[in-house]
Design an enzyme around this catalytic site. Structure first.
Site, mmCIF file in Angstrom:
data_model
loop_
_atom_site.group_PDB
_atom_site.id
_atom_site.type_symbol
_atom_site.label_atom_id
_atom_site.label_comp_id
_atom_site.label_asym_id
_atom_site.label_seq_id
_atom_site.Cartn_x
_atom_site.Cartn_y
_atom_site.Cartn_z
ATOM 1 N N SER A 204 -3.502 4.793 13.071
ATOM 2 C CA SER A 204 -2.491 4.767 12.006
ATOM 3 C C SER A 204 -1.230 5.508 12.431
ATOM 4 O O SER A 204 -0.427 5.917 11.592
ATOM 5 C CB SER A 204 -3.052 5.391 10.722
ATOM 6 O OG SER A 204 -3.446 6.730 10.962
ATOM 7 N N ASN B 19 -9.545 15.314 6.599
ATOM 8 C CA ASN B 19 -9.488 14.786 5.232
ATOM 9 C C ASN B 19 -8.570 15.615 4.330
ATOM 10 O O ASN B 19 -7.790 15.067 3.547
ATOM 11 C CB ASN B 19 -10.896 14.724 4.634
ATOM 12 C CG ASN B 19 -11.812 13.832 5.446
ATOM 13 O OD1 ASN B 19 -11.349 13.098 6.319
ATOM 14 N ND2 ASN B 19 -13.108 13.887 5.159
ATOM 15 N N THR C 247 19.646 -12.968 -27.158
ATOM 16 C CA THR C 247 18.180 -12.960 -27.193
ATOM 17 C C THR C 247 17.779 -14.366 -26.750
ATOM 18 O O THR C 247 18.494 -15.336 -27.047
ATOM 19 C CB THR C 247 17.606 -12.666 -28.597
ATOM 20 O OG1 THR C 247 18.035 -13.701 -29.477
ATOM 21 C CG2 THR C 247 18.088 -11.324 -29.138
ATOM 22 N N HIS C 248 16.693 -14.465 -26.019
ATOM 23 C CA HIS C 248 16.260 -15.757 -25.444
ATOM 24 C C HIS C 248 17.334 -16.373 -24.552
ATOM 25 O O HIS C 248 17.388 -17.591 -24.385
ATOM 26 C CB HIS C 248 15.895 -16.774 -26.539
ATOM 27 C CG HIS C 248 15.009 -16.222 -27.605
ATOM 28 N ND1 HIS C 248 13.636 -16.294 -27.555
ATOM 29 C CD2 HIS C 248 15.307 -15.545 -28.733
ATOM 30 C CE1 HIS C 248 13.124 -15.711 -28.620
ATOM 31 N NE2 HIS C 248 14.113 -15.230 -29.347
ATOM 32 N N SER D 226 28.928 -17.507 2.770
ATOM 33 C CA SER D 226 27.999 -18.523 3.233
ATOM 34 C C SER D 226 28.453 -18.987 4.611
ATOM 35 O O SER D 226 29.651 -19.024 4.903
ATOM 36 C CB SER D 226 28.013 -19.698 2.258
ATOM 37 O OG SER D 226 27.624 -20.884 2.911
ATOM 38 N N LYS E 112 32.038 -19.386 -0.911
ATOM 39 C CA LYS E 112 30.959 -18.596 -1.525
ATOM 40 C C LYS E 112 31.185 -17.092 -1.445
ATOM 41 O O LYS E 112 31.717 -16.569 -0.482
ATOM 42 C CB LYS E 112 29.611 -18.924 -0.863
ATOM 43 C CG LYS E 112 29.083 -20.284 -1.169
ATOM 44 C CD LYS E 112 28.927 -20.570 -2.659
ATOM 45 C CE LYS E 112 27.687 -19.965 -3.250
ATOM 46 N NZ LYS E 112 26.467 -20.576 -2.744
ATOM 47 N N ASN F 279 28.391 -14.536 -2.442
ATOM 48 C CA ASN F 279 27.027 -14.486 -2.986
ATOM 49 C C ASN F 279 26.591 -13.066 -3.361
ATOM 50 O O ASN F 279 26.904 -12.121 -2.651
ATOM 51 C CB ASN F 279 26.045 -15.060 -1.961
ATOM 52 C CG ASN F 279 26.240 -16.549 -1.762
ATOM 53 O OD1 ASN F 279 26.605 -17.262 -2.698
ATOM 54 N ND2 ASN F 279 26.026 -17.024 -0.551
ATOM 55 N N GLU G 145 20.319 -9.667 -5.433
ATOM 56 C CA GLU G 145 19.196 -10.581 -5.140
ATOM 57 C C GLU G 145 18.130 -9.888 -4.295
ATOM 58 O O GLU G 145 16.930 -10.059 -4.519
ATOM 59 C CB GLU G 145 19.706 -11.814 -4.386
ATOM 60 C CG GLU G 145 20.477 -12.778 -5.273
ATOM 61 C CD GLU G 145 21.095 -13.905 -4.458
ATOM 62 O OE1 GLU G 145 20.913 -15.060 -4.843
ATOM 63 O OE2 GLU G 145 21.759 -13.642 -3.440
ATOM 64 N N TYR H 270 -14.142 11.207 0.820
ATOM 65 C CA TYR H 270 -13.228 10.475 1.699
ATOM 66 C C TYR H 270 -13.880 9.204 2.226
ATOM 67 O O TYR H 270 -15.065 9.189 2.573
ATOM 68 C CB TYR H 270 -12.791 11.354 2.884
ATOM 69 C CG TYR H 270 -11.870 10.607 3.830
ATOM 70 C CD1 TYR H 270 -10.511 10.502 3.568
ATOM 71 C CD2 TYR H 270 -12.373 9.934 4.948
ATOM 72 C CE1 TYR H 270 -9.666 9.777 4.392
ATOM 73 C CE2 TYR H 270 -11.543 9.200 5.782
ATOM 74 C CZ TYR H 270 -10.195 9.130 5.495
ATOM 75 O OH TYR H 270 -9.365 8.403 6.314
ATOM 76 N N GLN I 200 -6.957 5.437 4.448
ATOM 77 C CA GLN I 200 -5.885 5.437 5.448
ATOM 78 C C GLN I 200 -4.796 4.415 5.101
ATOM 79 O O GLN I 200 -3.652 4.554 5.529
ATOM 80 C CB GLN I 200 -6.495 5.137 6.818
ATOM 81 C CG GLN I 200 -5.497 5.069 7.950
ATOM 82 C CD GLN I 200 -6.197 4.981 9.298
ATOM 83 O OE1 GLN I 200 -7.008 5.835 9.627
ATOM 84 N NE2 GLN I 200 -5.905 3.953 10.065
HETATM 85 N N1 ARG Z 1 -6.672 8.789 9.974
HETATM 86 C C1 ARG Z 1 -7.372 9.203 8.797
HETATM 87 C C2 ARG Z 1 -6.530 8.832 7.594
HETATM 88 O O1 ARG Z 1 -5.388 8.688 7.793
HETATM 89 C C3 ARG Z 1 -7.549 10.679 8.767
HETATM 90 C C4 ARG Z 1 -8.837 11.131 8.181
HETATM 91 C C5 ARG Z 1 -9.953 10.731 9.000
HETATM 92 N N2 ARG Z 1 -11.158 11.302 8.552
HETATM 93 C C6 ARG Z 1 -12.300 10.828 8.945
HETATM 94 N N3 ARG Z 1 -13.338 11.388 8.510
HETATM 95 N N4 ARG Z 1 -12.356 9.758 9.732
HETATM 96 O O2 ARG Z 1 -6.983 8.690 6.492
#
Ligand code: ARG
Length: 461
Positions: free
Chosen positions: A22, A109, A154-155, A276, A282, A284, A289, A316, A321
């Site tokens: 991650s 955690n 309204t509407h 455009s 145009k 826009n 948007e 956990y 993650q």
């Molecule tokens: N990469 C994990 C997360 O972002 C960190 C916690 C991982 N803990 C574990 N027991 N694998 O949530």
């Protein structure tokens, strides 16, 4: 090998390493991870688990890791999985064995839970400030163009004449409530998970209240399991974002409509419009948007989080993650959308004369005749029926209320005197609505004062 290599004979498969990592997302909160680790090192020394010298070595080492992350000199490998292990591994590489003591009395955690709360605190404060600013921008616009006469719908059908200020205030109040929701979310996330360990607490004599204080939290999260398992503060914040985005999206929708030739009420500044590639004429309304489009992303993030959490057993689980992608994207998208919306309102031009003539004689003044009859003692329901007959007659003639003269009016009801004609003036109709929250100039001004006072008090959280 990973930091848990004692139990394993081999590394995970390459595709598992990539799937598990991650870091891409986590790298947005490396500062928070360093901050939490520094506070933890200090607490380990206070608790007598580390010597003061060891804590110094750890804090200095963490500062070096921070410098390397900041300059890009340190690019963690995917196999390190997340920012917590990336920082710890680099720390050990830089300071040696003493670095291995940092993970005493904590787990990833509680680390991740702490980092996310620290990240949220700063960003939600910025979001709050942006929302307060947007309220101010809308109020400035009321001051400048609030007296412009427009049809109230309204509407999406013409309803009654109103002043633009009234309409803009109806956009400003929800943004004030959005800011209040963000403020509430900030209060609820103000508790520190650090030191909860994996979920059961720790046998080491740390003082979690001291760590909480060092990191600027009011208190520790009282239950170690809740500390690592809870994500309701994330859901609450993203929910506040999603609600705010629906408000921005409604503003955006009106800006798109109002800047069309059909409405012709608004001309967007070139700062926030685009042309455009094929149609030379145009101009826009891309900024609104895009805001309208991005609302979908933020609502999607909220759905992601709710579904992610709903079936999870305590405490956990790795599913958690996934929270950061949704959270970071939702908060950043909302902050940017608020800024862009403020920029659009600040720079656009209102075509003030657009409806001045166009509303004269329009059926949106029909309610005036009914209200006039009420002032003559006619019950509103009867008055409504009489005016309905008048509208039907005008339509049959192929015209509007401007077909009426005094004689014709009286033919519909004896109480409809010649002075009723004076009620068929859109600006007068707006001015008569002096009730609290109405569209009369003084009712608008009262709300502007109220919101300005709130902005002054709300500016800093
Ligand atoms: N990469 C994990 C997360 O972002 C960190 C916690 C991982 N803990 C574990 N027991 N694998 O949530």
């Amino acid at each position: 090998m990973a930091l848990w290599d004692g139990r394993f004979a081999q590394s995970p498969a390459d595709d598992m390493i990539a799937f598990s990592c991650s870091l891409d997302t986590d790298l947005q909160m490396w500062r928070e991870d360093i901050e939490g680790s520094r506070a933890h090192a200090t607490e380990l020394a206070r608790a007598g688990i580390l010597t003061p010298q060891e804590a110094n070595v750890l804090r200095d080492g963490l500062d070096r890791v921070a410098a390397e992350l900041s300059s890009g000199a340190y690019v963690p490998e995917d196999s390190l999985e997340d920012i917590h292990m990336a920082v710890e591994a680099r720390l050990i590489a830089l300071v040696g064995d003493v670095g291995k003591k940092l993970h005493t009395a904590r787990s990833r955690n509680d680390q991740v839970a702490t980092d996310v709360r620290l990240w949220m605190r700063a960003r939600l404060q910025a979001l709050h400030a942006a929302l307060v600013e947007l309220v101010g921008v809308l109020l400035d616009r009321v001051d400048r163009d609030g007296e412009t006469l427009i049809p109230g719908f309204t509407h999406l059908q013409r309803g009654q004449p109103i002043l633009l200020g009234h309409h803009l205030l109806a956009h400003a109040w929800p943004i004030q409530r959005d800011a209040q929701r963000v403020y509430d979310a900030l209060k609820r996330l103000d508790a520190c998970p650090l030191g909860a360990g994996a979920m059961a607490g720790t046998p080491h004599p740390i003082d979690r209240a001291r760590t909480a204080e060092a990191l600027g939290f009011s208190a520790p999260v009282p239950n170690a399991m809740d500390a690592v398992a809870a994500r309701d503060h994330v859901i609450e914040a993203v929910s506040a974002c999603a609600i705010a985005m629906t408000h921005l999206s409604r503003q955006a929708e009106e800006l798109v409509l109002w800047s069309s030739a059909e409405f012709g009420l608004v001309r967007l500044s070139e700062d926030y419009a685009t042309g455009s590639s094929i149609m030379p004429q145009k101009r826009n309304p891309d900024a609104p948007e895009l805001v309208r489009g991005k609302a979908g992303r933020v609502i999607g993030a909220l759905t992601t989080l709710l579904i992610m959490v709903k079936g999870l057993p305590l405490a956990y689980n790795r599913d958690l993650q996934e929270d950061r992608q949704a959270l970071f994207d939702a908060v950043q998208t909302t902050v940017r959308s608020v800024h862009i919306t403020a920029g659009v309102w600040r720079t656009l031009t209102i075509e003030r004369a657009r409806y001045a003539e166009a509303l004269q004689g329009d059926f949106l003044l029909a309610t005036e005749l009914a209200d006039y009859l009420v002032t003559q003692g006619v019950p509103f329901r009867d008055a409504h029926h009489v005016v309905g007959c008048i509208v039907a007659w005008c339509e049959e003639q192929g015209g509007d209320l401007s077909l009426l003269d005094a004689q014709r009016l009286t033919s519909f009801h004896p109480a409809l005197g010649a002075d009723a004609l004076a009620w068929l003036d859109p600006r007068g109709a707006a001015a008569r609505r002096r009730s609290l929250g109405g569209t009369a100039p003084e009712a608008i001004e009262a709300q502007v004062q109220q919101l300005r006072a709130w902005c002054r008090g709300a500016a800093v959280v």
